[in-house]
Scaffold this active site. Sequence first.
Site, PDB file in Angstrom:
ATOM      1  N   PRO A  15       0.785  -1.229   0.000  1.00 33.09           N
ATOM      2  CA  PRO A  15       0.000   0.000   0.000  1.00 33.09           C
ATOM      3  C   PRO A  15       0.823   1.287   0.000  1.00 33.09           C
ATOM      4  CG  PRO A  15      -0.128  -1.113   2.123  1.00 33.09           C
ATOM      5  CD  PRO A  15       0.503  -2.073   1.172  1.00 33.09           C
ATOM      6  N   ARG A  60      13.071   4.087  12.572  1.00 32.55           N
ATOM      7  CA  ARG A  60      11.843   4.883  12.535  1.00 32.55           C
ATOM      8  C   ARG A  60      10.956   4.570  13.747  1.00 32.55           C
ATOM      9  NH1 ARG A  60       9.327   4.783   6.699  1.00 32.55           N
ATOM     10  NH2 ARG A  60       8.161   6.490   7.664  1.00 32.55           N
ATOM     11  N   HIS A 111       4.204  -4.810   8.864  1.00 34.25           N
ATOM     12  CA  HIS A 111       4.146  -4.722  10.330  1.00 34.25           C
ATOM     13  C   HIS A 111       2.864  -5.303  10.909  1.00 34.25           C
ATOM     14  CE1 HIS A 111       7.311  -1.989   9.192  1.00 34.25           C
ATOM     15  NE2 HIS A 111       6.452  -1.168   8.609  1.00 34.25           N
ATOM     16  N   ARG A 122       7.149   0.382  13.344  1.00 39.74           N
ATOM     17  CA  ARG A 122       7.746  -0.065  12.071  1.00 39.74           C
ATOM     18  C   ARG A 122       8.938  -0.989  12.294  1.00 39.74           C
ATOM     19  NH1 ARG A 122       5.442   3.378   8.145  1.00 39.74           N
ATOM     20  NH2 ARG A 122       4.974   5.383   9.077  1.00 39.74           N
ATOM     21  N   ASP A 158       1.737 -15.694   6.011  1.00 39.53           N
ATOM     22  CA  ASP A 158       1.339 -17.085   5.758  1.00 39.53           C
ATOM     23  C   ASP A 158       1.428 -17.424   4.269  1.00 39.53           C
ATOM     24  OD1 ASP A 158       0.930 -17.433   8.430  1.00 39.53           O
ATOM     25  OD2 ASP A 158      -1.260 -17.406   8.345  1.00 39.53           O
ATOM     26  N   ASN A 180       8.172  -5.535  -1.190  1.00 42.92           N
ATOM     27  CA  ASN A 180       8.071  -4.421  -0.257  1.00 42.92           C
ATOM     28  C   ASN A 180       6.608  -4.399   0.173  1.00 42.92           C
ATOM     29  OD1 ASN A 180       7.953  -2.105   1.213  1.00 42.92           O
ATOM     30  ND2 ASN A 180       9.016  -0.802  -0.277  1.00 42.92           N
ATOM     31  N   SER A 199      13.142   2.760   3.179  1.00 49.03           N
ATOM     32  CA  SER A 199      13.680   3.442   4.370  1.00 49.03           C
ATOM     33  C   SER A 199      14.249   2.411   5.341  1.00 49.03           C
ATOM     34  CB  SER A 199      12.557   4.231   5.052  1.00 49.03           C
ATOM     35  OG  SER A 199      11.554   3.343   5.534  1.00 49.03           O
TER      36      SER A 199
END
Length: 149
Positions: free
Chosen positions: A11, A108, A81, A112, A88, A75, A103
């Site tokens: 997202p 952070r 998180h 995260r 799964d 990614n 990043s």
Amino acid sequence: MSFKIIIINGPNLNLLGEREQSQYGSTSFDKLKENCTKKSKELNLYIEFVQSNVEGELVNIIQDSRKKFDGIIINAAAFTHTSVAIRDALSVFKKPIIELHISNIYKREEFRQKSLISDIVTGGIFGLGIDGYILAIIAMQKILINENR
Ligand code: DQA
């Protein structure tokens, strides 16, 4: 032998170049896709580059990848998180997986600093900006060549 890899983006990564440039830089998602396609061609790899904001769609993409691809670069963005479902699905993919973050998630916010997928992937790249995608493609090619020797 030409390997097939899929680069899966979670997202908000479609908003690269527009969102939080201090974390993610100014390169757009389309430009990133172009850079990855170019690198893959140089390395004689077939790549698919996909993005979704929807958790279930990402799960479907990962499941479908089992039969179609030799490796996954992912990614998972914010779902890294939170998503047991993505973890799964990745667990069922019995081929190399590289976890990627633009990043440095460990520098952070505390929420995260926990990845639900790090312990089931082959390896990871974080904090190197969008160059991490190119490095992940190179690393994936090496892993696949070594595995198929
Ligand atoms: C990210 C880091 C995540 O915490 C965040 O939610 C993202 C992008 C990264 O690439 O650095 O959307 O995965």
